[in-house]
Design a protein around this motif. Sequence first.
Motif, PDB file in Angstrom:
ATOM      1  N   PHE A  35     -12.926  18.986  22.889  1.00 31.53           N
ATOM      2  CA  PHE A  35     -13.316  17.584  22.702  1.00 31.53           C
ATOM      3  C   PHE A  35     -14.425  17.459  21.666  1.00 31.53           C
ATOM      4  O   PHE A  35     -15.215  18.382  21.473  1.00 31.53           O
ATOM      5  N   ILE A  36     -14.452  16.318  20.994  1.00 33.31           N
ATOM      6  CA  ILE A  36     -15.470  16.038  19.978  1.00 33.31           C
ATOM      7  C   ILE A  36     -16.868  16.183  20.608  1.00 33.31           C
ATOM      8  O   ILE A  36     -17.108  15.705  21.712  1.00 33.31           O
ATOM      9  N   GLY A  37     -17.770  16.817  19.876  1.00 33.73           N
ATOM     10  CA  GLY A  37     -19.121  17.044  20.416  1.00 33.73           C
ATOM     11  C   GLY A  37     -20.000  15.808  20.421  1.00 33.73           C
ATOM     12  O   GLY A  37     -20.852  15.645  21.288  1.00 33.73           O
ATOM     13  N   GLU A  38     -19.789  14.919  19.432  1.00 35.81           N
ATOM     14  CA  GLU A  38     -20.649  13.727  19.363  1.00 35.81           C
ATOM     15  C   GLU A  38     -19.958  12.596  18.599  1.00 35.81           C
ATOM     16  O   GLU A  38     -19.351  12.814  17.552  1.00 35.81           O
ATOM     17  N   ILE A  39     -20.070  11.398  19.166  1.00 37.30           N
ATOM     18  CA  ILE A  39     -19.656  10.163  18.479  1.00 37.30           C
ATOM     19  C   ILE A  39     -20.838   9.213  18.562  1.00 37.30           C
ATOM     20  O   ILE A  39     -21.390   9.013  19.651  1.00 37.30           O
ATOM     21  N   ASN A  40     -21.239   8.646  17.423  1.00 33.81           N
ATOM     22  CA  ASN A  40     -22.442   7.802  17.447  1.00 33.81           C
ATOM     23  C   ASN A  40     -22.123   6.375  17.893  1.00 33.81           C
ATOM     24  O   ASN A  40     -20.970   6.043  18.180  1.00 33.81           O
ATOM     25  N   ASN A  41     -23.148   5.541  17.946  1.00 33.60           N
ATOM     26  CA  ASN A  41     -22.980   4.190  18.490  1.00 33.60           C
ATOM     27  C   ASN A  41     -22.113   3.283  17.614  1.00 33.60           C
ATOM     28  O   ASN A  41     -21.614   2.266  18.074  1.00 33.60           O
ATOM     29  N   GLN A  42     -21.919   3.681  16.341  1.00 36.89           N
ATOM     30  CA  GLN A  42     -21.012   2.925  15.467  1.00 36.89           C
ATOM     31  C   GLN A  42     -19.580   3.457  15.588  1.00 36.89           C
ATOM     32  O   GLN A  42     -18.708   3.090  14.812  1.00 36.89           O
ATOM     33  N   ILE A  44     -18.620   6.502  15.030  1.00 36.83           N
ATOM     34  CA  ILE A  44     -18.333   7.465  13.957  1.00 36.83           C
ATOM     35  C   ILE A  44     -18.472   8.876  14.526  1.00 36.83           C
ATOM     36  O   ILE A  44     -19.486   9.203  15.166  1.00 36.83           O
ATOM     37  N   ILE A  45     -17.456   9.706  14.296  1.00 35.60           N
ATOM     38  CA  ILE A  45     -17.492  11.098  14.761  1.00 35.60           C
ATOM     39  C   ILE A  45     -18.480  11.885  13.910  1.00 35.60           C
ATOM     40  O   ILE A  45     -18.456  11.807  12.678  1.00 35.60           O
ATOM     41  N   ILE A  46     -19.359  12.630  14.578  1.00 33.97           N
ATOM     42  CA  ILE A  46     -20.299  13.514  13.873  1.00 33.97           C
ATOM     43  C   ILE A  46     -19.609  14.862  13.724  1.00 33.97           C
ATOM     44  O   ILE A  46     -19.417  15.597  14.701  1.00 33.97           O
ATOM     45  N   ASP A  47     -19.228  15.154  12.500  1.00 30.47           N
ATOM     46  CA  ASP A  47     -18.475  16.392  12.243  1.00 30.47           C
ATOM     47  C   ASP A  47     -19.276  17.630  12.622  1.00 30.47           C
ATOM     48  O   ASP A  47     -20.483  17.702  12.392  1.00 30.47           O
ATOM     49  N   ASN A  48     -18.575  18.589  13.176  1.00 32.83           N
ATOM     50  CA  ASN A  48     -19.137  19.902  13.486  1.00 32.83           C
ATOM     51  C   ASN A  48     -20.355  19.854  14.417  1.00 32.83           C
ATOM     52  O   ASN A  48     -21.226  20.730  14.360  1.00 32.83           O
ATOM     53  N   ALA A  49     -20.432  18.822  15.271  1.00 30.58           N
ATOM     54  CA  ALA A  49     -21.524  18.744  16.247  1.00 30.58           C
ATOM     55  C   ALA A  49     -21.329  19.821  17.320  1.00 30.58           C
ATOM     56  O   ALA A  49     -20.203  20.204  17.638  1.00 30.58           O
ATOM     57  N   ASP A  50     -22.448  20.310  17.864  1.00 31.30           N
ATOM     58  CA  ASP A  50     -22.381  21.257  18.977  1.00 31.30           C
ATOM     59  C   ASP A  50     -21.647  20.601  20.159  1.00 31.30           C
ATOM     60  O   ASP A  50     -21.648  19.367  20.285  1.00 31.30           O
ATOM     61  N   LYS A  51     -21.103  21.434  21.016  1.00 34.77           N
ATOM     62  CA  LYS A  51     -20.392  20.932  22.199  1.00 34.77           C
ATOM     63  C   LYS A  51     -21.131  21.383  23.459  1.00 34.77           C
ATOM     64  O   LYS A  51     -21.466  22.558  23.593  1.00 34.77           O
ATOM     65  N   GLY A  52     -21.358  20.444  24.369  1.00 40.70           N
ATOM     66  CA  GLY A  52     -22.126  20.738  25.572  1.00 40.70           C
ATOM     67  C   GLY A  52     -21.240  21.012  26.777  1.00 40.70           C
ATOM     68  O   GLY A  52     -20.211  20.365  26.966  1.00 40.70           O
ATOM     69  N   SER A  53     -21.668  21.967  27.596  1.00 41.21           N
ATOM     70  CA  SER A  53     -20.882  22.309  28.792  1.00 41.21           C
ATOM     71  C   SER A  53     -20.870  21.171  29.805  1.00 41.21           C
ATOM     72  O   SER A  53     -19.867  20.958  30.495  1.00 41.21           O
ATOM     73  N   VAL A  54     -21.965  20.417  29.895  1.00 40.38           N
ATOM     74  CA  VAL A  54     -22.022  19.314  30.857  1.00 40.38           C
ATOM     75  C   VAL A  54     -20.993  18.243  30.493  1.00 40.38           C
ATOM     76  O   VAL A  54     -20.270  17.744  31.352  1.00 40.38           O
ATOM     77  N   LEU A  55     -20.920  17.903  29.205  1.00 40.79           N
ATOM     78  CA  LEU A  55     -19.927  16.914  28.760  1.00 40.79           C
ATOM     79  C   LEU A  55     -18.514  17.390  29.097  1.00 40.79           C
ATOM     80  O   LEU A  55     -17.709  16.633  29.647  1.00 40.79           O
ATOM     81  N   ASN A  56     -18.219  18.653  28.787  1.00 42.51           N
ATOM     82  CA  ASN A  56     -16.876  19.170  29.041  1.00 42.51           C
ATOM     83  C   ASN A  56     -16.552  19.154  30.540  1.00 42.51           C
ATOM     84  O   ASN A  56     -15.463  18.754  30.949  1.00 42.51           O
ATOM     85  N   TRP A 360     -24.933   2.903  25.181  1.00 36.73           N
ATOM     86  CA  TRP A 360     -25.983   3.681  25.860  1.00 36.73           C
ATOM     87  C   TRP A 360     -26.852   2.762  26.717  1.00 36.73           C
ATOM     88  O   TRP A 360     -27.224   3.092  27.836  1.00 36.73           O
ATOM     89  N   GLY A 361     -27.153   1.580  26.160  1.00 37.27           N
ATOM     90  CA  GLY A 361     -27.966   0.621  26.908  1.00 37.27           C
ATOM     91  C   GLY A 361     -28.586  -0.407  25.993  1.00 37.27           C
ATOM     92  O   GLY A 361     -28.250  -0.488  24.800  1.00 37.27           O
ATOM     93  N   GLY A 375     -21.452  12.389  23.809  1.00 37.45           N
ATOM     94  CA  GLY A 375     -22.363  13.464  23.409  1.00 37.45           C
ATOM     95  C   GLY A 375     -22.769  14.308  24.606  1.00 37.45           C
ATOM     96  O   GLY A 375     -22.146  14.250  25.666  1.00 37.45           O
ATOM     97  N   PHE A 376     -23.835  15.082  24.438  1.00 38.95           N
ATOM     98  CA  PHE A 376     -24.290  15.992  25.490  1.00 38.95           C
ATOM     99  C   PHE A 376     -24.449  15.271  26.830  1.00 38.95           C
ATOM    100  O   PHE A 376     -24.115  15.799  27.877  1.00 38.95           O
ATOM    101  N   TRP A 377     -24.995  14.055  26.786  1.00 39.76           N
ATOM    102  CA  TRP A 377     -25.280  13.312  28.018  1.00 39.76           C
ATOM    103  C   TRP A 377     -24.387  12.097  28.198  1.00 39.76           C
ATOM    104  O   TRP A 377     -24.273  11.580  29.306  1.00 39.76           O
ATOM    105  N   LYS A 378     -23.768  11.624  27.137  1.00 39.69           N
ATOM    106  CA  LYS A 378     -22.966  10.393  27.211  1.00 39.69           C
ATOM    107  C   LYS A 378     -21.521  10.783  27.479  1.00 39.69           C
ATOM    108  O   LYS A 378     -20.864  11.386  26.637  1.00 39.69           O
TER     109      LYS A 378
END
Length: 396
Positions: A35-42, A44-56, A360-361, A375-378
């Motif tokens: 799965f994609i490591g990070e997508i920002n609030n717009q 947009i996929i952040i290419d080559n972002a780290d991937k978190g175990s919690v998200l997975n 996010w809020g 992302g890591f937490w979202k």
Amino acid sequence: MSVKLKQLKSELSTELDNILKYWSKKTIDTKNGGFIGEINNQDIIIDNADKGSVLNARILWTFSSSYQITQKEAHKKIAKRAFEYLSEYFYDSEYGGLFWSINYDTTPKDTKNQIYALAFAIYGLSEYYAISKDDKALEIAINLYLEIQKHSYDPINKGYYEAFTRDWKSIADLRLSDKDANEKKTMNTHLHIVEAYANLFKVWKDKTLQSDIIELLETIETHFINTETGHLRLFFDENWKEKPDVISYGHDIEAAWLLLQCAKIAENENLIARYKKYAVLLTDATFEGIDSDGGLWYEYDPETNELIAEKHWWPQAELLIGFFNTYEITEEEKYLNVVYKNWGFIKKYILDSKNGEWHWGIHKDYSLIEKDKAGFWKCPYHNGRACIELINRIKS
């Protein structure tokens, strides 16, 4: 069932579908796997972002749990993808732990054993086993449980230590995130260990595991629940000396329902009775953090008398379950009215009607907090779970 409750169930069913659509369509990493490591609030996929175990692990849990409602093979397929990726790249078969993060190309990045992450892996794996009966998922879940008991459990003072190196040595920085106190025992980790153990017990009726859940609930009762204020104590050293910190409204209301659910799964009548009382206590204390618009504030610092004047997505999701749970216990309409009002707040300010998923809020002035969509937490765990829990509870 009242018309209003029927309407709520219908809207939450639609919202669960929307959440699952977002994660199905936008977060599958077709290039690098998983799965994609990070997508920002717009969006947009952040290419080559780290991937978190919690998200997975949370994606794994959400799609496994949702499948039990939707019965859609596409959801089971995504759960399988999350399981295969977690077992292949996050699970550390050499040392028996779990990498905190990996690089986009699947190589290990941060290899520490953060017990919180191991707990979420157990939570997701046991839920996946429930729908797949894949023995490998259960085996890894049990292995992670045994590693936590071996390395993290404190046999002298009870409770669990926060973090270790990859090879289970002590580590200087124990924090889950930058905002946390660097302490050895935390409410957040204990809450999610007991959540994970209870989910594992649903599919693996081991007597030792059952007694570990019971002891954990007793430890939480002794140290983390402040019966005078109705709030949770958050940080302690190894000898249970508290380091006072903020009041976390989201954790208060999450613990209110989740700990009672764990007591029920553990089938301990004494704990069930006690945690029903704590559920009401914690819920009543959460009223302090609810704004006139129905939204739940993030945190309050009693030391400085300052409100962290933000309304994040996840405390809103936990409020829905927590207040509905207390309504079920007490049958008092005031708790159900909070659920209706909070859902109205979520629809107006937190749902991203244009792109999907939840923001996010918002800040105090209702401007958006410009943080991750994924992302890591979202992740889809808090909001997905709120929909699942309420759909099931209203149905029954």
